[in-house]
Every structure is written in C-alpha cells, then in structure tokens.
Motif scaffolding. Structure first.
Motif, PDB file in Angstrom:
ATOM      1  N   GLY A 122      10.191  50.622  72.773  1.00  0.00           N
ATOM      2  CA  GLY A 122      10.686  51.791  73.493  1.00  0.00           C
ATOM      3  C   GLY A 122      11.616  51.465  74.652  1.00  0.00           C
ATOM      4  N   LYS A 123      11.849  50.193  74.919  1.00  0.00           N
ATOM      5  CA  LYS A 123      12.731  49.791  76.014  1.00  0.00           C
ATOM      6  C   LYS A 123      14.070  49.331  75.446  1.00  0.00           C
ATOM      7  N   ARG A 124      15.134  49.740  76.092  1.00  0.00           N
ATOM      8  CA  ARG A 124      16.488  49.356  75.685  1.00  0.00           C
ATOM      9  C   ARG A 124      16.747  47.920  76.121  1.00  0.00           C
ATOM     10  N   VAL A 125      17.265  47.095  75.194  1.00  0.00           N
ATOM     11  CA  VAL A 125      17.507  45.676  75.456  1.00  0.00           C
ATOM     12  C   VAL A 125      18.951  45.354  75.094  1.00  0.00           C
ATOM     13  N   HIS A 126      19.563  44.474  75.903  1.00  0.00           N
ATOM     14  CA  HIS A 126      20.905  43.974  75.624  1.00  0.00           C
ATOM     15  C   HIS A 126      20.815  42.453  75.552  1.00  0.00           C
ATOM     16  N   ALA A 127      21.514  41.861  74.581  1.00  0.00           N
ATOM     17  CA  ALA A 127      21.469  40.406  74.436  1.00  0.00           C
ATOM     18  C   ALA A 127      22.784  39.901  73.844  1.00  0.00           C
ATOM     19  N   LYS A 128      23.174  38.699  74.260  1.00  0.00           N
ATOM     20  CA  LYS A 128      24.379  38.055  73.713  1.00  0.00           C
ATOM     21  C   LYS A 128      24.143  37.603  72.275  1.00  0.00           C
ATOM     22  N   LYS A 129      22.895  37.234  71.967  1.00  0.00           N
ATOM     23  CA  LYS A 129      22.529  36.862  70.609  1.00  0.00           C
ATOM     24  C   LYS A 129      21.019  36.992  70.460  1.00  0.00           C
ATOM     25  N   VAL A 130      20.586  37.106  69.218  1.00  0.00           N
ATOM     26  CA  VAL A 130      19.164  37.171  68.898  1.00  0.00           C
ATOM     27  C   VAL A 130      18.891  36.136  67.813  1.00  0.00           C
ATOM     28  N   THR A 131      17.899  35.302  68.054  1.00  0.00           N
ATOM     29  CA  THR A 131      17.511  34.310  67.062  1.00  0.00           C
ATOM     30  C   THR A 131      16.193  34.749  66.435  1.00  0.00           C
ATOM     31  N   ILE A 132      16.229  34.941  65.145  1.00  0.00           N
ATOM     32  CA  ILE A 132      15.027  35.300  64.399  1.00  0.00           C
ATOM     33  C   ILE A 132      14.521  34.016  63.754  1.00  0.00           C
ATOM     34  N   PRO A 133      13.309  33.588  64.118  1.00  0.00           N
ATOM     35  CA  PRO A 133      12.813  32.331  63.554  1.00  0.00           C
ATOM     36  C   PRO A 133      12.443  32.499  62.076  1.00  0.00           C
ATOM     37  N   PRO A 134      12.479  31.418  61.320  1.00  0.00           N
ATOM     38  CA  PRO A 134      12.065  31.522  59.922  1.00  0.00           C
ATOM     39  C   PRO A 134      10.588  31.865  59.826  1.00  0.00           C
ATOM     40  N   ARG A 135      10.286  32.752  58.922  1.00  0.00           N
ATOM     41  CA  ARG A 135       8.910  33.112  58.600  1.00  0.00           C
ATOM     42  C   ARG A 135       8.810  33.129  57.068  1.00  0.00           C
ATOM     43  N   PRO A 136       8.765  31.944  56.465  1.00  0.00           N
ATOM     44  CA  PRO A 136       8.765  31.880  55.004  1.00  0.00           C
ATOM     45  C   PRO A 136       7.571  32.632  54.428  1.00  0.00           C
ATOM     46  N   PHE A 137       7.851  33.520  53.502  1.00  0.00           N
ATOM     47  CA  PHE A 137       6.784  34.314  52.893  1.00  0.00           C
ATOM     48  C   PHE A 137       6.725  34.122  51.387  1.00  0.00           C
ATOM     49  N   VAL A 138       7.853  33.751  50.757  1.00  0.00           N
ATOM     50  CA  VAL A 138       7.860  33.492  49.321  1.00  0.00           C
ATOM     51  C   VAL A 138       7.613  32.003  49.109  1.00  0.00           C
TER      52      VAL A 138
END
Length: 161
Positions: A122-138
């Motif tokens: 619910g909070k507005r966020v600003h970022a230069k980049k976002v890193t999504i870590p690997p979460r292997p599921f298959v």
C-alpha cells in the motif's frame, strides 16, 4: 571310471523369456510418460503453493511484501503450471510469460523514466532498479525423484508382474 558330459535343456525357461520379450516389445510407454509428467506438474504446484523450497532444497528469499512467495491468487504462475505428453516424450513447466523471472531472477530497470514506481504493502515506492532473486520452482527435488521412481516401479510391476 567313465567320464561323460550331460547337457540338459529346460524349454520352460525359454518360453518364459520369450513371453517377457514379447511383452516388452509390445509395451507402450505413453501412459507411463503421461502420468509421470502429470506428477511432475503436481509436485511443482505443491512447491509453489507451499512457498518453496526450490528443487535443490534451498529456501526462497522472502519478498518485500511478506506475502506467500510466487503464489497469491494462483491466476498467474501457479495457474499456468502445465504438463504435456505425446508418445515417448513429455514435459512440464510454466506457460506464464513472466515465469522465467522467478525461475532465474531478473533485474528490472526503467525504460522511459528515471525511476520505477510501484506499490508495496500500500506504500508508493520509487527505485532506480529492482532485482528479483531467483526462486527456482520447476525441477525435480530428491523427494520428487523418489516419488517418480516409486511410481514408475509400481507401474511397471503392474504391467510386467
């Protein structure tokens, strides 16, 4: 004292071997393959709905919202975990176009702005980049492999006795 050679052939054993070879030759593995890939898809769905761990046993990094990782409504990633089989080949995976981001990780940067804008909790966020870590599921964990092995063994015992 006489020395001799005696050769005895029991044809009943050859008849049994012949019957087994005939059954092996006529065996259609398509049902086995189809059921195994369905099990793989079910195992993958269970991993996603449980929040991990990955097939390698590693826990997934938590997300910033503190929500179940990779599963919210089931409409995207979970709902697109599918299996397909045809003849002697089969596969399972995720048909959702963004699933690779979760499997392998990604870095997202703005294309047409100076920063990314989004909401977290619910909070507005600003970022230069976002890193999504690997979460292997298959993939196939050690436990998944044991389940698949047991299924194949039981299946073949039913077919071949």
């Amino acid at each position: 004292m006489d020395a001799g050679i005696r050769i005895e052939i029991d044809m009943s054993d050859i008849t049994k071997v012949n019957a087994l070879v005939t059954r092996l030759t006529d065996f259609d593995a398509s049902q086995l393959i189809s059921e195994m890939v369905q099990i793989g898809a079910t195992q993958t769905k269970a991993r996603v709905s449980a929040g991990g761990p990955g097939p390698d046993g590693e826990a997934w990094p938590p997300n910033l919202e503190g929500t179940p990782i990779l599963y919210r409504s089931g409409d995207n990633l979970y709902g697109q975990i599918k299996s397909t089989a045809s003849g002697l080949t089969g596969e399972w995976g995720c048909a959702w176009p963004l699933s690779h981001v979760h499997q392998y990780g990604a870095t997202i940067v703005p294309k047409n702005a100076d920063y990314l804008a989004f909401s977290i909790g619910g909070k507005r966020v600003h970022a230069k980049k976002v890193t999504i870590p690997p979460r292997p599921f298959v993939g196939v964990s050690t436990e998944n492999a044991q389940e698949l092995h047991q299924f194949a063994t039981d299946f073949l015992k039913k077919v071949f006795g």
